[in-house]
Design a protein around this motif. Sequence first.
Motif, short mmCIF file in Angstrom:
data_model
loop_
_atom_site.label_atom_id
_atom_site.label_comp_id
_atom_site.label_asym_id
_atom_site.label_seq_id
_atom_site.Cartn_x
_atom_site.Cartn_y
_atom_site.Cartn_z
N ALA A 137 0.84 -1.20 0.00
CA ALA A 137 0.00 0.00 0.00
C ALA A 137 0.87 1.25 0.00
CB ALA A 137 -0.91 0.01 1.22
N ARG A 138 0.47 2.22 -0.79
CA ARG A 138 1.21 3.48 -0.83
C ARG A 138 0.56 4.47 0.14
NH1 ARG A 138 1.24 4.26 -7.06
NH2 ARG A 138 0.31 6.18 -6.32
N ALA A 139 0.35 4.01 1.36
CA ALA A 139 -0.24 4.84 2.41
C ALA A 139 0.75 4.92 3.56
CB ALA A 139 -1.56 4.24 2.87
N TYR A 140 0.93 6.12 4.08
CA TYR A 140 1.88 6.33 5.16
C TYR A 140 1.47 7.53 5.98
CZ TYR A 140 3.73 9.53 1.59
OH TYR A 140 3.86 10.50 0.64
N VAL A 141 2.23 7.79 7.04
CA VAL A 141 1.93 8.88 7.97
C VAL A 141 3.16 9.78 8.05
CG1 VAL A 141 1.30 9.47 10.35
CG2 VAL A 141 0.34 7.42 9.27
N ALA A 155 -1.78 14.49 22.83
CA ALA A 155 -2.28 14.59 21.46
C ALA A 155 -1.17 15.04 20.51
CB ALA A 155 -3.44 15.58 21.38
N TYR A 156 -1.13 14.41 19.35
CA TYR A 156 -0.14 14.74 18.31
C TYR A 156 -0.86 15.02 17.00
CZ TYR A 156 3.43 12.77 21.41
OH TYR A 156 4.27 12.51 22.47
N ASN A 157 -0.24 15.85 16.18
CA ASN A 157 -0.75 16.18 14.87
C ASN A 157 -0.02 15.33 13.83
OD1 ASN A 157 -2.05 17.47 12.76
ND2 ASN A 157 -1.15 19.47 13.15
N PHE A 158 -0.77 14.63 12.97
CA PHE A 158 -0.21 13.77 11.93
C PHE A 158 -0.85 14.11 10.60
CE2 PHE A 158 -0.17 11.28 15.86
CZ PHE A 158 1.15 10.87 15.91
N VAL A 159 -0.23 13.62 9.53
CA VAL A 159 -0.83 13.71 8.21
C VAL A 159 -0.89 12.29 7.65
CG1 VAL A 159 -0.66 14.65 5.88
CG2 VAL A 159 0.07 16.04 7.84
N ILE A 160 -2.11 11.84 7.32
CA ILE A 160 -2.30 10.54 6.69
C ILE A 160 -2.25 10.76 5.19
CG2 ILE A 160 -3.93 8.66 6.28
CD1 ILE A 160 -4.90 9.04 9.16
N GLY A 219 -4.62 10.21 -3.77
CA GLY A 219 -4.38 11.65 -3.71
C GLY A 219 -4.82 12.27 -2.40
N ILE A 220 -4.80 11.49 -1.34
CA ILE A 220 -5.25 11.96 -0.02
C ILE A 220 -4.05 12.39 0.80
CG2 ILE A 220 -6.30 11.24 2.17
CD1 ILE A 220 -8.17 9.45 0.49
N LYS A 221 -4.20 13.54 1.41
CA LYS A 221 -3.18 14.08 2.33
C LYS A 221 -3.96 14.85 3.39
CE LYS A 221 1.38 15.85 1.62
NZ LYS A 221 2.27 16.59 0.75
N ARG A 222 -4.28 14.20 4.51
CA ARG A 222 -5.20 14.77 5.49
C ARG A 222 -4.57 14.86 6.87
NH1 ARG A 222 -9.14 18.10 5.75
NH2 ARG A 222 -9.84 17.21 3.80
N GLY A 223 -4.59 16.04 7.45
CA GLY A 223 -4.11 16.25 8.81
C GLY A 223 -5.13 15.76 9.82
N VAL A 224 -4.64 15.09 10.87
CA VAL A 224 -5.51 14.61 11.95
C VAL A 224 -4.78 14.76 13.29
CG1 VAL A 224 -6.71 12.92 10.50
CG2 VAL A 224 -4.67 12.21 11.75
N TRP A 225 -5.54 14.86 14.35
CA TRP A 225 -5.00 14.84 15.71
C TRP A 225 -5.32 13.48 16.31
CZ3 TRP A 225 -2.04 18.37 18.21
CH2 TRP A 225 -1.89 19.61 17.59
N ALA A 253 -12.17 14.89 6.98
CA ALA A 253 -11.18 13.87 7.32
C ALA A 253 -11.85 12.50 7.41
CB ALA A 253 -10.47 14.21 8.62
N ALA A 254 -13.05 12.44 8.00
CA ALA A 254 -13.77 11.17 8.12
C ALA A 254 -14.10 10.60 6.75
CB ALA A 254 -15.04 11.37 8.94
N VAL A 255 -14.46 11.45 5.82
CA VAL A 255 -14.76 10.99 4.45
C VAL A 255 -13.51 10.39 3.82
CG1 VAL A 255 -15.35 11.78 2.12
CG2 VAL A 255 -16.71 12.54 4.07
N GLU A 256 -12.38 11.06 3.95
CA GLU A 256 -11.15 10.56 3.34
C GLU A 256 -10.66 9.28 4.01
OE1 GLU A 256 -9.28 14.48 1.26
OE2 GLU A 256 -8.76 14.14 3.34
#
Length: 113
Positions: free
Chosen positions: A17-21, A53-58, A64-70, A92-95
């Motif tokens: 998978a080409r998915a990372y954080v 709490a930390y801020n991440f980007v999924i 083509g998804i690049k979404r910030g989450v806590w 973010a929930a949709v992505e």
Amino acid sequence: MIQERRKFERIQLPLGARAYVTTPDGKKLGSLTVLGRGGFQVDTKQKFNPGEAYNFVIVDESEGIKRGVWALPRMVTPEAVGLEFESLEADAAVEVGVIIGKYYSAAQEAQDK
């Protein structure tokens, strides 16, 4: 017997998978290996303090998804960290749902073969 405490179903992402954080400044933390509506797991050796709490980007390059989450660390091992979303905005929930749906569908197709 151990009681399952998780509220949401999770999907295991395949190795290819080409998915990372990443961090918000773009530093790659590791592969996104598990994802659910309640949180995610990333393979990383980075240390995190449970309860903070930390801020991440999924990122999912194929979608083509690049979404910030806590998120809050809930499970920390030397190889991975499991995180619970602190709050998930509607976009973010949709992505997250798109990523889950893609890998859930692939897992179901493989299981049906």
